[in-house]
Design a protein around this motif. Sequence first.
Motif, PDB file in Angstrom:
ATOM      1  N   ALA A 175       0.817  -1.198  -0.167  1.00 24.93           N
ATOM      2  CA  ALA A 175       0.013  -0.054   0.040  1.00 24.93           C
ATOM      3  C   ALA A 175       0.888   1.124   0.075  1.00 24.93           C
ATOM      4  O   ALA A 175       0.438   2.282  -0.808  1.00 24.93           O
ATOM      5  N   GLU A 176       2.022   1.386   0.817  1.00 26.29           N
ATOM      6  CA  GLU A 176       2.781   2.250   0.453  1.00 26.29           C
ATOM      7  C   GLU A 176       3.610   2.544  -0.599  1.00 26.29           C
ATOM      8  O   GLU A 176       3.820   3.822  -1.099  1.00 26.29           O
ATOM      9  N   ASN A 227       2.369   1.707  -3.452  1.00 24.49           N
ATOM     10  CA  ASN A 227       1.387   2.105  -4.501  1.00 24.49           C
ATOM     11  C   ASN A 227       1.337   3.513  -4.111  1.00 24.49           C
ATOM     12  O   ASN A 227       0.812   4.275  -5.168  1.00 24.49           O
ATOM     13  N   GLU A 228       1.031   4.030  -3.137  1.00 28.69           N
ATOM     14  CA  GLU A 228       0.705   5.414  -2.678  1.00 28.69           C
ATOM     15  C   GLU A 228       1.752   6.225  -3.196  1.00 28.69           C
ATOM     16  O   GLU A 228       1.778   7.423  -3.822  1.00 28.69           O
ATOM     17  N   ASN A 229       3.238   5.926  -3.038  1.00 30.55           N
ATOM     18  CA  ASN A 229       4.232   6.560  -3.541  1.00 30.55           C
ATOM     19  C   ASN A 229       4.219   6.492  -5.147  1.00 30.55           C
ATOM     20  O   ASN A 229       4.239   7.729  -5.606  1.00 30.55           O
ATOM     21  N   GLN A 236       1.518   6.633  -6.887  1.00 30.42           N
ATOM     22  CA  GLN A 236       0.292   7.626  -7.254  1.00 30.42           C
ATOM     23  C   GLN A 236       0.628   8.915  -7.035  1.00 30.42           C
ATOM     24  O   GLN A 236       0.488   9.874  -8.073  1.00 30.42           O
ATOM     25  N   LEU A 237       1.373   9.048  -5.931  1.00 33.44           N
ATOM     26  CA  LEU A 237       2.011  10.760  -5.760  1.00 33.44           C
ATOM     27  C   LEU A 237       3.163  11.127  -6.972  1.00 33.44           C
ATOM     28  O   LEU A 237       2.953  12.333  -7.355  1.00 33.44           O
TER      29      LEU A 237
END
Length: 157
Positions: free
Chosen positions: A42-43, A45-47, A49-50
């Motif tokens: 999840a982390e 994927n968040e990176n 996306q950012l």
Amino acid sequence: MGGESLTLVLSDRKEHLKAIYESLPAFVQKQTRISTGDLKVAERNENLQLVREGKIRILFATQLGDEGLDIPALSNLVLTFPGKSSIKVIQRLGRIQRVVQGKRSARCYDIVDHEMSLLRHQYAQRHKIYKAQGFRVKNPILGKRIKSVVAYSQEAS
């Protein structure tokens, strides 16, 4: 590296990425994320996306950046521990070669240590790959600790 461009920094060593990150000025660190296998999915994927949204301009990654990384707007690639595998080099170059409206060029910065014959030989092999992929050498940069950074550029067609 351009002001609004997105940059991927790759190394095979997590400690290497962390050391480079820690050497960056605070204002650059604020625009940077590190994605390694230590992070939860999840982390990571968040990176990603950012970066896709342009909220983060620089992504540091280990082998996670070798395959399946989908950020078409990436235009700069920094290879800090490149090795000689032609497959890996081509995959890594592919991260910045995607055609996106508004992207004018793709740049690869290859950190080269000319003092060790093995590393010098590996660089010579990568240089041939860059040329075969349509990149041109632009402005070798010399430094005190890093013997040289060779910048390669490929203009959009």
